[in-house]
Structures are given as structure tokens and as C-alpha cells.
Design a protein around this motif. Sequence first.
Motif, PDB file in Angstrom:
ATOM      1  N   UNK A  70       0.818  -1.215   0.000  1.00 43.13           N
ATOM      2  CA  UNK A  70       0.000   0.000   0.000  1.00 43.13           C
ATOM      3  C   UNK A  70       0.850   1.264   0.000  1.00 43.13           C
ATOM      4  N   UNK A  71       0.414   2.304  -0.713  1.00 44.33           N
ATOM      5  CA  UNK A  71       1.153   3.575  -0.660  1.00 44.33           C
ATOM      6  C   UNK A  71       1.213   4.140   0.751  1.00 44.33           C
ATOM      7  N   UNK A  72       0.261   3.730   1.595  1.00 38.28           N
ATOM      8  CA  UNK A  72       0.292   4.194   2.978  1.00 38.28           C
ATOM      9  C   UNK A  72       1.499   3.624   3.706  1.00 38.28           C
ATOM     10  N   UNK A 504     -14.343  10.228  22.116  1.00 38.55           N
ATOM     11  CA  UNK A 504     -15.113  10.229  20.865  1.00 38.55           C
ATOM     12  C   UNK A 504     -15.219  11.626  20.244  1.00 38.55           C
ATOM     13  N   UNK A 508     -13.317  13.414  16.811  1.00 42.25           N
ATOM     14  CA  UNK A 508     -13.989  14.135  15.733  1.00 42.25           C
ATOM     15  C   UNK A 508     -13.360  15.519  15.555  1.00 42.25           C
ATOM     16  N   UNK A 511     -10.107  15.188  13.888  1.00 43.57           N
ATOM     17  CA  UNK A 511     -10.216  14.335  12.700  1.00 43.57           C
ATOM     18  C   UNK A 511      -9.165  13.210  12.764  1.00 43.57           C
ATOM     19  N   UNK A 513      -8.511   9.252  13.461  1.00 44.95           N
ATOM     20  CA  UNK A 513      -9.400   8.108  13.323  1.00 44.95           C
ATOM     21  C   UNK A 513      -9.365   7.220  14.572  1.00 44.95           C
ATOM     22  N   UNK A 514     -10.487   6.556  14.803  1.00 48.79           N
ATOM     23  CA  UNK A 514     -10.638   5.689  15.972  1.00 48.79           C
ATOM     24  C   UNK A 514     -11.148   4.334  15.508  1.00 48.79           C
ATOM     25  N   UNK A 515     -10.940   3.317  16.345  1.00 47.63           N
ATOM     26  CA  UNK A 515     -11.476   2.012  15.973  1.00 47.63           C
ATOM     27  C   UNK A 515     -12.903   1.871  16.517  1.00 47.63           C
ATOM     28  N   UNK A 516     -13.491   0.693  16.299  1.00 50.18           N
ATOM     29  CA  UNK A 516     -14.897   0.532  16.673  1.00 50.18           C
ATOM     30  C   UNK A 516     -15.102   0.592  18.184  1.00 50.18           C
ATOM     31  N   UNK A 521      -6.670   5.202  16.612  1.00 49.37           N
ATOM     32  CA  UNK A 521      -5.902   4.327  15.730  1.00 49.37           C
ATOM     33  C   UNK A 521      -4.518   4.924  15.515  1.00 49.37           C
ATOM     34  N   UNK A 533      -2.909   8.797  12.295  1.00 47.74           N
ATOM     35  CA  UNK A 533      -2.773   9.045  10.856  1.00 47.74           C
ATOM     36  C   UNK A 533      -2.910  10.527  10.514  1.00 47.74           C
ATOM     37  N   UNK A 534      -3.533  11.302  11.393  1.00 50.51           N
ATOM     38  CA  UNK A 534      -3.631  12.743  11.176  1.00 50.51           C
ATOM     39  C   UNK A 534      -2.319  13.391  11.591  1.00 50.51           C
ATOM     40  N   UNK A 630      -8.435  18.511  -0.206  1.00 50.11           N
ATOM     41  CA  UNK A 630      -9.545  17.552  -0.168  1.00 50.11           C
ATOM     42  C   UNK A 630     -10.192  17.407  -1.540  1.00 50.11           C
TER      43      UNK A 630
END
Lengths: 661, 149
Positions: A70-72, A504, A508, A511, A513-516, A521, A533-534, A630
Motif C-alpha cells: 500500500x502507498x500508505x 469520541x 472528531x 479528525x 481516526x478511531x477504531x470501533x 488508531x 494518521x492525522x 480535499x
Amino acid sequence: MQRIGVFVCWCGSNIAATVDVKAVAEAAKGQPGVVFATDYQYMCSESGQTILKDAIKEYGLTGVVICSCSPRMHEATFRKAAESAGLNPYMVEIANIREQCSWIHKDMEVATEKAIILAKAAIAKVQLNKPLVAGESEVVKRALVIGGGIAGIQTALDIAEAGYKVDIVEKQPTIGGKMAQLDKTFPTLDCAACILTPKMVDVAAHENVTIYSYSEVVDVKGFVGNFTVQIKKKPRYINENLCTGCGACTEKCPMKKQPNEFNMGFDKRGAIYIPFAQAVPKLPVIDADACLMLKNGKCGLCSKICEAHAIDYTQKEEIIEERYGAIVVATGFNQIKPTQFEEYAYNTCPDVVTSLEYERLMNAAGPTKGHLQRPSDGQRPKTIVFIQCVGSRGDSCREKSYCSKICCMYTAKHAMLTKDHYPDTDIHVFYIDIRTPGKNFDEFYRRAVEQYGVDYIKGMVGKVYEENGKVMVQGSDLIDNKQITIAADMVVLASAVEPDPSARSLGTMLTASMDTNDFFTEAHAKLRPVESPTAGVFLSGMCQGPKDIPETVSQAGAAAVKVIGLLAKDKLKNNPCVAACNQSVCNGCSQCANVCPYGAITYVEKEIRTPEVREVRRVAEVNEAVCQGCGACTVTCPSSAMDLKGFTNRQIMAEVDAICR
Amino acid sequence: MQIEENKNEEFKPCIVAFCCNWCSYAGADLAGSSRLTYPADVKIIRVPCSCRVNPLFILRAFQRGADGVIICGCHPGDCHYTTGNYYARRRMTLLFGMLDYLGIERERTRVEWVSAAEGAKFAATMSDFIDTVTKLGRNRKLRDLRCKE
């Protein structure tokens, strides 16, 4: 026409076992513009990168396609390699043939066919790539740490020691977090307060650290290197500059029936209170819901008693705005109240407690001064049953799917400490598995079994109920294969940990990311475990996943190093994949500015010269330092004047064509 | 009869998935690293945000012979750029209505929210979408409108 080189990676057998890499390289050779194609075992390795660099020079490549992971994962690696060979790094495209091909398909023919299509799409895109140059932006040399537990304290201390300003925002009236509530810590059994409180004092006294206690982050704007954060300071009703922390006010308060949160509600506090003796900052706070003066204007006793005149009933909440280069999330965890597990009788029986509650009952500074008393009648429990994995490792909707990681160890600790104080206590532990990976952890657990004679029972508990003043525990013993019932005086539930509920909304805002399960994350599970990742957001402690104190402290230090690395830079390279306006077709309609979330688009009067027209008119202009790329404006533009560098309309359509043909 | 035609030559659909870089593309990677299989008929195009997907890209895909197009983005409220997925949602609702009007089955297009942690959801979503499109059969409507090159 570009001169394109295609490099197909085997990734050992990760790709080569399901994709015929030679066939992919061969198919690439037939594509327009491709002048060189090869395959290699590990493209990301030193020798793989050398193959890339040599080919760029030897064949005069102007574009590169790497068919790999992956490019990531490795986009940055290959861009860097290309740059060192003199190619613009944005002339490199990745075809993801590992995560999105070889790892998900079993059939070699199918996977190879798909890999060829993915390679063709990347080749079609790179045909249209243009060299991009990244702009630069200033780095604000100040860091924000959200959360003042051990994770936040350690991160802040490490950043401050490196010479950078750092602010801690803590929503409670004091820093210290959950660790301040603990009695002793495994596996060395040194007391939590003895190792934590000096750190609390150090961080508060540090010249580079500012602590905003009883405060919350309410808004975050901006991006890596330049965040603008609004911090809401809740009213304490105490003038911090005047208060001496003597505590006289807390003694005189008539409203002494409020449950004390710090002691898990086992004792009471006044409406004005200092959370605990070693609180930092050592300032009282008024509970507005309980204070008579704030509720109906009558009382004012604390104000009368205060010699420093520090009580201020008129204090209002305050919004502070500050700029930061980096943000560390250290929001920590909560232990769930097992109220939804009726089989454990937590709701109905006062002698069924959670382990954090038990921690307070054992603590010398706790509500019982360290004398173990059961909550119902104050008697010393002679038989105690510990139940593991309450609400953890389940698959129903009321349980957490994960292992809470710390319970096996702290239960062994509880058992040993209890035996130390009262050797005649009978202790039984119901467990599913014992998980003690960690330095000196298994030795610690074995000591509980072998030296202290704690009775470990492999099996689960079906029911807990009260009978004749006893707490009956009914469970299965899987080793002896029988049902057993134990008449206990007290039951301690090792209930699951969960991320703090504030995480939570913070996720937001950032921005990030979080897991379930609402854990944050990390950017890469193995290689970038403390970065979100941000960009510019870092993770410290339990907010990222269950972990014990040693792990939390090491992660806190790691996050601090990442922050220091960021703040040490004077300028950051911006993402050059930003919007650009073709002003010759822009008609200045403002639609792009309306959808831009960053306010990056402004309008200028400009002379436009094309073969057809020559006029002065209003056109859009993109502020490249503010644009985050974006692409919302590109779609909304009615005249297609807006385009996104690196993801242009033509590039994406070329990919579509290559896939569909 | 379309259904019989499918039986005879085992129809393999061509599906384009637009995935936002921050959530769904990472979700697809997670599906990969978790070795969750789904059919190879879907090919992913990485875009920075679901709001980068121009409705024209979707028309282009149908015109070039795609049988289905799916757009995946961050969950509402979790967009890396704060509001991008809301724009995507509104634009796509309009486009899907229009495609419907043109006689292209609504089921050939879809917007789904998949976070970076939802590898299993990504794989399940793709399998389900491929299944739906396979049942619909080949898309000819726009493809046949093309001028011969």
C-alpha cells in the motif's frame, strides 16, 4: 510522452506467491511510455532502492510506477529514493498489489490479471503526473497534551525537558488521573502515590509547562505545525492567584453529603472540596450542583472562613485560544461499571465491587484508611472471590471484544496485598486464561499461587447472589469438571477498561481516526505506534489501547520524542497536492470558496489574457499554505477551472479508463 | 433473457471503487492485512476524500464499460477534512436519481462509509456489492452510447 519505469516487488512471497510478478512486469512493458520494467524480491530494501535509482539514471526515467504494498506503507520511501536520483518525488505512483490484491485473492490467474490492471491504471496516471514542489509553513513551537494522567504528565515532562513549551489540559480539578487512585503497582509493589506525586509536582513546577486543570478542549482548527485550539476553563469559583490551598473552606462546608468521586463514592465530601491531599494544583473546587450559595444564594460560609478572600461565586467559564505545533492525546481510560451484567449482582449487592473500588478500599489514604472492610457492614471479609474478564473478551453486544490486559496482573496484586495484611483470608480467583507477558510478570503471578496459596480456579462464574449475609458465587471448575459454589464475604470484579467517554468527540475535533471501540488508531500498527494518521496528532497511553503503567510511560516518552522531532523543525514541507485554479476559465462565481472547509480560496481582480479575451475580472486564487487538498472545490466548480494537483480530473479519468477497458 | 445469459458465460462484472485516502482506503488495506477475501472484480482508485469524486467520473466509468461504481468515505462526522463526505453524499444522491431516470439501475451505484478500522466491513461491503451487480448483469446502457473510436 513520459519515460516510465515499472518496478514489480515480490515482497518475498507475500506478493509473488499469488501474483505472477514476471507476467506483470512483462505486461507493463507493452504499455505506452514504459521504457523499462523489472521485478525484484524486496523493492523497499537498500538493493531494491538502488535498482530504482540506477534505472532512473540509466534510462532517463521521468515517471516511476512501483507495484508493491500500500502507498500508505512505502510511498514516502520510494518518493525519497526517486528524489535522491534526481527525479521529482511526485512522479512516483504506487500500484497496491499486496493489500488490495495478493493478500485477498487465492487464485494466481485472477490475482495476476488484477495486478496487471492495477499496474496499468498507475501507468496511465503517471503519464499525466507533473513535478510538484512543496511549499513551506512555520511550526509553532508549543505542544498541547490533552489529559493529565501518568501518560500526559510523562509526555509533557519529556517535551518540557527538551526546552519546548507545553500545555496540559485536564478535565478534572487535578492532574494525576487513574494512577493517583491506585494503591500499589505491579510487579514491584511500590506505592502508586510515591512514584506519581513527585512527577505531578515536577510537571507543575516546570517553567515550560502550563497546566489548565478543570478545563476541556472545545475546538481544534488548523493542521500540523499550526493548530489553533480553544480551551474551555470551567469555573472553579476560586481565585487561583489568591488561594493558598489551606483547605479551611472544605471543613466548614455544610453540604458534606456529596459522594466522593476520588474514593469511588465510598465516603462523602463537601460541596467545596480538594479532590485528594496531593492534588495538583492544590486548589479547592466548588461543585455547582451541590453548593447552596450557587444554587439559591444562601450560605457563603466558605467565603467567610477564607482568609485569603479567594472564593469567587461570580466566576464564569472562560475560553482560552492558543496555537500549537503538535497535539498529544492522552485521554486515558475508564473502568466500566458492570451494571448491565446482572449475573454478578453488582447492582443489588453492596459487597460486590469493581477492582478500582477495591483499590480504594485497600489504600492507606482511602475511605477506610487501608483497613479492609466490606461496604455493607464494615466487617473484615474472610473469604474473597475475584472474577476475571468481566465484560472483556466477549462477543455479545454488552461485552468488549478485547482483552483489558491489566486485570490478570492487578488481581494477583490484590490477592497478595490482601494476604500480606490478613494472612488468614481465603482468596479464590475465577479466570479464563492467565495472561502475564511482561518483565517479571509471570514470576509475580506464580508468587501469588505458590507462595501465598491463592486458589486459582479455571472457569467462569454463572451467578452471584446473596444468601444469609454471604455472597454466594456459583461457577464451574473446568479442571475438575464440576460446578462449585463458594460462600464469600466479598466479590471483586475485574471489569473491562474502555476509552474515556470524552475521546469520541475529541477524535472528531482532531479528525483523528478511531477504531470501533473508540480507541485512537495509530498510523501504523507496528512502525508508527504513537502517531495518529492525522499529521501532528500523537497518542500516549490508554487512549490507544489497553496498557499497563510501564508501557504507558514508554509510549508517553515515545510520543514526546515524536513531538520534539516535529517542534525542532523551523519549517514544515506542505503537501503539494493542493487545489489550483485555471484562472483563464474561472468566472469568479464563489462556489468553490463556499465549500472550502479551510477558507483557502480568495478572490482577486486580475487581468486575464487568452487568445479570445483580454479583460480584468474577478477570479479565484488558492492559498497553498492553507489548502489541505480535499478536492471539494474541484467538483463544485461549474467551469472545471479548479483542479487538484496529484489527483487531477484527467489523472483520475485515466485510471478509470485503464480499469474499465 | 439476461439471467440465462449470465448462467452461460459466467459474467464477471467490472467494478470501480473510489476510496478516500484516510478511512476507506485504509480499511481496504486492513481487509488485506487481515487476509479477508472478496472477489477480484473490484479495482480501487485512491482519492484524497470522497468529495473529490466528480459525478462525471462515475458517468465516465459507466461509459467505459463499468458495471458498478461504489464510493467509500469516512463515516459522517469523521471526515478528515471535516465536511467532505457530506458533500459527497448530497452530490451522489442527485446523481443516483439522475442515473435512475436514465435507466441505469440504482443498485449499480452505492455510497458506503467504511472507517480505517473496518477491514471486515470493507470486505463484506465489496462482496455484497459485487453480488448485487453480478445479479444485475452487464451494463450496456451508456457503453452502447459510445461513439466508436
